[in-house]
Enzyme design. Structure first.
Site, PDB file in Angstrom:
ATOM      1  N   ASP A  83      -7.190 -13.494 -22.887  1.00  0.00           N
ATOM      2  CA  ASP A  83      -7.394 -15.276 -22.294  1.00  0.00           C
ATOM      3  C   ASP A  83      -9.189 -15.753 -23.531  1.00  0.00           C
ATOM      4  OD1 ASP A  83      -8.197 -15.539 -20.017  1.00  0.00           O
ATOM      5  OD2 ASP A  83      -8.447 -17.283 -20.453  1.00  0.00           O
ATOM      6  N   ASP A 112      -5.338  -8.973 -18.779  1.00  0.00           N
ATOM      7  CA  ASP A 112      -6.370  -9.726 -18.282  1.00  0.00           C
ATOM      8  C   ASP A 112      -5.243 -10.206 -17.019  1.00  0.00           C
ATOM      9  OD1 ASP A 112      -9.117 -11.074 -17.693  1.00  0.00           O
ATOM     10  OD2 ASP A 112      -8.365 -12.817 -18.421  1.00  0.00           O
ATOM     11  N   ASP A 162      -7.493 -13.151 -14.172  1.00  0.00           N
ATOM     12  CA  ASP A 162      -6.824 -14.933 -14.007  1.00  0.00           C
ATOM     13  C   ASP A 162      -6.948 -15.498 -15.193  1.00  0.00           C
ATOM     14  OD1 ASP A 162      -8.463 -15.135 -11.374  1.00  0.00           O
ATOM     15  OD2 ASP A 162      -9.284 -13.478 -12.218  1.00  0.00           O
TER      16      ASP A 162
END
Length: 214
Positions: A166, A8, A10
């Site tokens: 996240d 991922d 950000d």
């Protein structure tokens, strides 16, 4: 077949909250809309730009401004995508090591051109075989299409690959692709997310990926 690690963007590789927050404030000022607190705006970050804009406008009861807000936001953010954004500690050195053993990819819900520009300005775009965004395919995370498409395109073995992220979107996309998932504990989501997901690994520091990857 090749082994791969998918990341991922950000909240995993990069902390981009400040630049996203500034783009929200700029756009709201431009449209003469209410400005909410910095802390609240930053709390909305983490689910993609379209969701950020929608959630902000819902918070100030101005949903009809969506198209105007989004257009101004995107123009401003593209020009200011990397003013305050920074790589998390250990990202560059860890990627340099991983690149010797794996094909590396970024699978973000951020629009592709923003993802590529941000990583270019941070000096790590060339570490990745491909950088794909939320508009690169018909579907975006949590749908597995972006990951599955890259698996097919690059002859990746999912059983010896890893997704690092996240969010819930990362978890569900990786699991639907039959790939193990490592959760970044220092990203945008706190430990309450663990009530919803059961990652295979938890990384309290980015470099800890090396402990299971090598």
């Amino acid at each position: 077949m090749n082994n791969a690690i998918f990341f991922d963007l950000d909240g995993t590789l990069v902390d981009s909250k400040s630049d996203l927050g500034k783009a929200v404030v700029y756009t709201a000022l431009n449209l003469k809309l209410k400005i909410l607190s910095k802390e609240y705006i930053l709390s909305l970050v983490g689910n993609g730009i379209h969701r950020l804009v929608r959630d902000y406008l819902d918070s100030i009861a101005c949903p009809d401004y969506y198209n105007q807000f989004l257009n101004i936001f995107l123009l401003y953010y593209y020009d200011h995508v990397c003013e305050d954004s920074y790589l998390y500690d250990g990202v560059k050195s860890t990627l340099l090591t991983l690149k010797k053993h794996y094909k590396l990819f970024v699978v973000s819900n951020k629009l592709e051109k923003f993802s590529k520009k941000l990583l270019n300005e941070l000096g790590i775009a060339d570490f990745f075989e491909e950088i794909v965004g939320g508009d690169s395919f018909e579907n975006k995370k949590p749908h597995p299409q972006p990951i599955l498409s890259l698996i097919e395109r690059h002859a990746i073995n999912p059983l010896s690959s890893l997704f690092v992220g996240d969010s819930e979107n990362d978890y569900f996309a990786s699991k639907a692709s039959n790939i193990q998932m490592g959760w970044i504990s220092f990203g945008y989501k706190d430990e309450s997310i663990l009530k919803k997901i059961t990652p295979d690994f938890i990384f309290d520091k980015f470099r800890y990926i090396l402990n299971i990857a090598l």
